[in-house]
Design a protein around this motif. Structure first.
Motif, PDB file in Angstrom:
ATOM      1  N   THR A 162       0.838  -1.198   0.000  1.00 13.20           N
ATOM      2  CA  THR A 162       0.000   0.000   0.000  1.00 13.20           C
ATOM      3  C   THR A 162       0.879   1.256   0.000  1.00 13.20           C
ATOM      4  O   THR A 162       2.090   1.172   0.260  1.00 13.20           O
ATOM      5  CB  THR A 162      -0.901   0.033   1.245  1.00 13.20           C
ATOM      6  OG1 THR A 162      -0.068   0.173   2.405  1.00 13.20           O
ATOM      7  CG2 THR A 162      -1.748  -1.229   1.355  1.00 13.20           C
ATOM      8  N   GLU A 163       0.240   2.393  -0.236  1.00 11.34           N
ATOM      9  CA  GLU A 163       0.970   3.658  -0.202  1.00 11.34           C
ATOM     10  C   GLU A 163       1.505   3.939   1.205  1.00 11.34           C
ATOM     11  O   GLU A 163       2.606   4.457   1.374  1.00 11.34           O
ATOM     12  CB  GLU A 163       0.074   4.802  -0.682  1.00 11.34           C
ATOM     13  CG  GLU A 163      -0.189   4.757  -2.168  1.00 11.34           C
ATOM     14  CD  GLU A 163      -1.002   5.952  -2.656  1.00 11.34           C
ATOM     15  OE1 GLU A 163      -1.358   6.837  -1.836  1.00 11.34           O
ATOM     16  OE2 GLU A 163      -1.271   6.001  -3.867  1.00 11.34           O
TER      17      GLU A 163
ATOM     18  N   SER B  73       4.736  -1.258  -6.183  1.00  7.38           N
ATOM     19  CA  SER B  73       3.449  -1.606  -5.566  1.00  7.38           C
ATOM     20  C   SER B  73       3.093  -3.095  -5.653  1.00  7.38           C
ATOM     21  O   SER B  73       2.366  -3.603  -4.803  1.00  7.38           O
ATOM     22  CB  SER B  73       2.325  -0.776  -6.172  1.00  7.38           C
ATOM     23  OG  SER B  73       2.190  -1.056  -7.555  1.00  7.38           O
ATOM     24  N   GLU B  74       3.596  -3.808  -6.639  1.00 14.01           N
ATOM     25  CA  GLU B  74       3.252  -5.225  -6.787  1.00 14.01           C
ATOM     26  C   GLU B  74       4.066  -6.137  -5.872  1.00 14.01           C
ATOM     27  O   GLU B  74       3.768  -7.312  -5.748  1.00 14.01           O
ATOM     28  CB  GLU B  74       3.434  -5.655  -8.242  1.00 14.01           C
ATOM     29  CG  GLU B  74       2.487  -4.955  -9.189  1.00 14.01           C
ATOM     30  CD  GLU B  74       2.729  -5.354 -10.636  1.00 14.01           C
ATOM     31  OE1 GLU B  74       2.936  -6.547 -10.901  1.00 14.01           O
ATOM     32  OE2 GLU B  74       2.719  -4.455 -11.486  1.00 14.01           O
TER      33      GLU B  74
ATOM     34  N   GLU C 215       4.670  14.585  -4.732  1.00 12.03           N
ATOM     35  CA  GLU C 215       3.700  13.565  -5.126  1.00 12.03           C
ATOM     36  C   GLU C 215       4.089  12.849  -6.420  1.00 12.03           C
ATOM     37  O   GLU C 215       3.861  11.645  -6.558  1.00 12.03           O
ATOM     38  CB  GLU C 215       2.312  14.186  -5.292  1.00 12.03           C
ATOM     39  CG  GLU C 215       1.619  14.477  -3.998  1.00 12.03           C
ATOM     40  CD  GLU C 215       0.193  14.945  -4.211  1.00 12.03           C
ATOM     41  OE1 GLU C 215      -0.493  14.415  -5.106  1.00 12.03           O
ATOM     42  OE2 GLU C 215      -0.219  15.858  -3.475  1.00 12.03           O
TER      43      GLU C 215
ATOM     44  N   GLY D 193       4.631   8.936  -6.670  1.00  6.67           N
ATOM     45  CA  GLY D 193       3.806   8.153  -7.594  1.00  6.67           C
ATOM     46  C   GLY D 193       4.636   7.223  -8.465  1.00  6.67           C
ATOM     47  O   GLY D 193       4.237   6.087  -8.735  1.00  6.67           O
ATOM     48  N   ILE D 194       5.781   7.710  -8.921  1.00  9.06           N
ATOM     49  CA  ILE D 194       6.676   6.858  -9.719  1.00  9.06           C
ATOM     50  C   ILE D 194       7.174   5.690  -8.879  1.00  9.06           C
ATOM     51  O   ILE D 194       7.147   4.539  -9.309  1.00  9.06           O
ATOM     52  CB  ILE D 194       7.864   7.681 -10.274  1.00  9.06           C
ATOM     53  CG1 ILE D 194       7.358   8.694 -11.302  1.00  9.06           C
ATOM     54  CG2 ILE D 194       8.923   6.760 -10.888  1.00  9.06           C
ATOM     55  CD1 ILE D 194       8.406   9.701 -11.755  1.00  9.06           C
ATOM     56  N   TRP D 195       7.636   5.994  -7.669  1.00 11.54           N
ATOM     57  CA  TRP D 195       8.098   4.930  -6.776  1.00 11.54           C
ATOM     58  C   TRP D 195       6.994   3.903  -6.546  1.00 11.54           C
ATOM     59  O   TRP D 195       7.217   2.704  -6.638  1.00 11.54           O
ATOM     60  CB  TRP D 195       8.531   5.517  -5.423  1.00 11.54           C
ATOM     61  CG  TRP D 195       9.956   5.926  -5.367  1.00 11.54           C
ATOM     62  CD1 TRP D 195      10.527   7.046  -5.912  1.00 11.54           C
ATOM     63  CD2 TRP D 195      11.010   5.223  -4.720  1.00 11.54           C
ATOM     64  NE1 TRP D 195      11.862   7.080  -5.639  1.00 11.54           N
ATOM     65  CE2 TRP D 195      12.186   5.977  -4.894  1.00 11.54           C
ATOM     66  CE3 TRP D 195      11.068   4.042  -3.990  1.00 11.54           C
ATOM     67  CZ2 TRP D 195      13.410   5.569  -4.388  1.00 11.54           C
ATOM     68  CZ3 TRP D 195      12.287   3.635  -3.465  1.00 11.54           C
ATOM     69  CH2 TRP D 195      13.437   4.398  -3.672  1.00 11.54           C
ATOM     70  N   PHE D 196       5.799   4.401  -6.233  1.00 12.37           N
ATOM     71  CA  PHE D 196       4.693   3.490  -5.933  1.00 12.37           C
ATOM     72  C   PHE D 196       4.359   2.609  -7.129  1.00 12.37           C
ATOM     73  O   PHE D 196       4.124   1.410  -6.980  1.00 12.37           O
ATOM     74  CB  PHE D 196       3.453   4.262  -5.471  1.00 12.37           C
ATOM     75  CG  PHE D 196       2.354   3.351  -5.009  1.00 12.37           C
ATOM     76  CD1 PHE D 196       2.488   2.612  -3.842  1.00 12.37           C
ATOM     77  CD2 PHE D 196       1.196   3.216  -5.749  1.00 12.37           C
ATOM     78  CE1 PHE D 196       1.483   1.746  -3.416  1.00 12.37           C
ATOM     79  CE2 PHE D 196       0.184   2.361  -5.334  1.00 12.37           C
ATOM     80  CZ  PHE D 196       0.323   1.622  -4.163  1.00 12.37           C
ATOM     81  N   GLU D 197       4.353   3.195  -8.309  1.00  8.75           N
ATOM     82  CA  GLU D 197       4.070   2.404  -9.517  1.00  8.75           C
ATOM     83  C   GLU D 197       5.103   1.300  -9.716  1.00  8.75           C
ATOM     84  O   GLU D 197       4.780   0.189 -10.125  1.00  8.75           O
ATOM     85  CB  GLU D 197       4.036   3.315 -10.738  1.00  8.75           C
ATOM     86  CG  GLU D 197       3.646   2.589 -12.013  1.00  8.75           C
ATOM     87  CD  GLU D 197       3.525   3.532 -13.204  1.00  8.75           C
ATOM     88  OE1 GLU D 197       3.756   3.053 -14.320  1.00  8.75           O
ATOM     89  OE2 GLU D 197       3.209   4.712 -13.010  1.00  8.75           O
ATOM     90  N   LEU D 198       6.359   1.581  -9.406  1.00  8.19           N
ATOM     91  CA  LEU D 198       7.430   0.607  -9.619  1.00  8.19           C
ATOM     92  C   LEU D 198       7.476  -0.500  -8.575  1.00  8.19           C
ATOM     93  O   LEU D 198       7.919  -1.610  -8.876  1.00  8.19           O
ATOM     94  CB  LEU D 198       8.782   1.331  -9.662  1.00  8.19           C
ATOM     95  CG  LEU D 198       8.981   2.281 -10.838  1.00  8.19           C
ATOM     96  CD1 LEU D 198      10.260   3.079 -10.660  1.00  8.19           C
ATOM     97  CD2 LEU D 198       8.999   1.513 -12.153  1.00  8.19           C
TER      98      LEU D 198
ATOM     99  N   THR E  94       7.130  12.202  -7.696  1.00  5.12           N
ATOM    100  CA  THR E  94       8.196  11.222  -7.454  1.00  5.12           C
ATOM    101  C   THR E  94       7.660  10.039  -6.660  1.00  5.12           C
ATOM    102  O   THR E  94       7.970   8.889  -6.959  1.00  5.12           O
ATOM    103  CB  THR E  94       9.378  11.884  -6.711  1.00  5.12           C
ATOM    104  OG1 THR E  94       9.805  13.016  -7.459  1.00  5.12           O
ATOM    105  CG2 THR E  94      10.534  10.919  -6.556  1.00  5.12           C
TER     106      THR E  94
END
Length: 127
Positions: A2-3, A36-37, A25, A29-34, A27
Motif C-alpha cells: 500500500t501507499e 506496488s506489486e 507527489e 507516484g513513480i516509486w509506488f508504480e514501480l 516522485t
C-alpha cells in the motif's frame, strides 16, 4: 504493498540517509508504480538488506530486488512441476485398479488354450 507501507519504507530510508528525499507527489507516484506489486514483507527485507550493504540511498530496484525474476521458472523447473502434476493426477482414487471382468478373463483363457504354448498362469511353476 500500500501507499502507507511505501511511506514507512521511505521514512526508514530517510532516517538512515538524511539527504534522501521522495517528498513530492510525482516522485512518490513513480516509486509506488514501480514497487506496488511487491509484497510489503519482501520489500521490507530487501530495503533492510540494501541499507546493511550499501552506502548509497535506495532506488526502487533496491526495494524490488529479484522478486519478479523469482516468479519466472526455468525450463527444468517447469518440466518438474508438470511431471509432479501428472503423477498426482494419475494417483487419484478413480484411477485405482479394479478386478478384471469375468468375460475378459474367460476370453483370455480361451485364446491361451488355442495357442501351442500354454498361457502362463503360475500353475506351471508347481510342476
Amino acid at each position: 504493498m500500500t501507499e502507507a507501507e511505501l511511506t514507512l519504507l521511505l521514512t526508514v530510508a530517510k532516517r538512515v540517509h538524511p539527504s534522501f528525499s521522495v517528498e513530492d507527489e510525482f516522485t512518490f507516484g513513480i516509486w509506488f508504480e514501480l514497487v506496488s506489486e511487491v509484497p510489503f514483507e519482501v520489500a521490507q527485507a530487501n530495503l533492510k538488506e540494501h541499507l546493511r550493504k550499501s552506502d548509497y540511498p535506495p532506488k526502487p530496484a533496491s526495494i524490488v530486488g529479484d522478486y519478479f525474476n523469482k516468479s519466472e521458472m526455468s525450463v527444468y523447473d517447469q518440466q518438474a512441476l508438470e511431471q509432479k502434476e501428472l503423477m498426482l493426477s494419475i494417483e487419484t482414487p478413480e484411477n485405482e485398479c479394479v478386478p478384471m471382468p469375468d468375460a475378459v478373463e474367460r476370453a483370455i483363457d480361451q485364446l491361451g488354450s488355442r495357442m501351442s504354448v500354454g498361457r502362463f498362469g503360475g500353475d506351471e511353476l508347481d510342476e
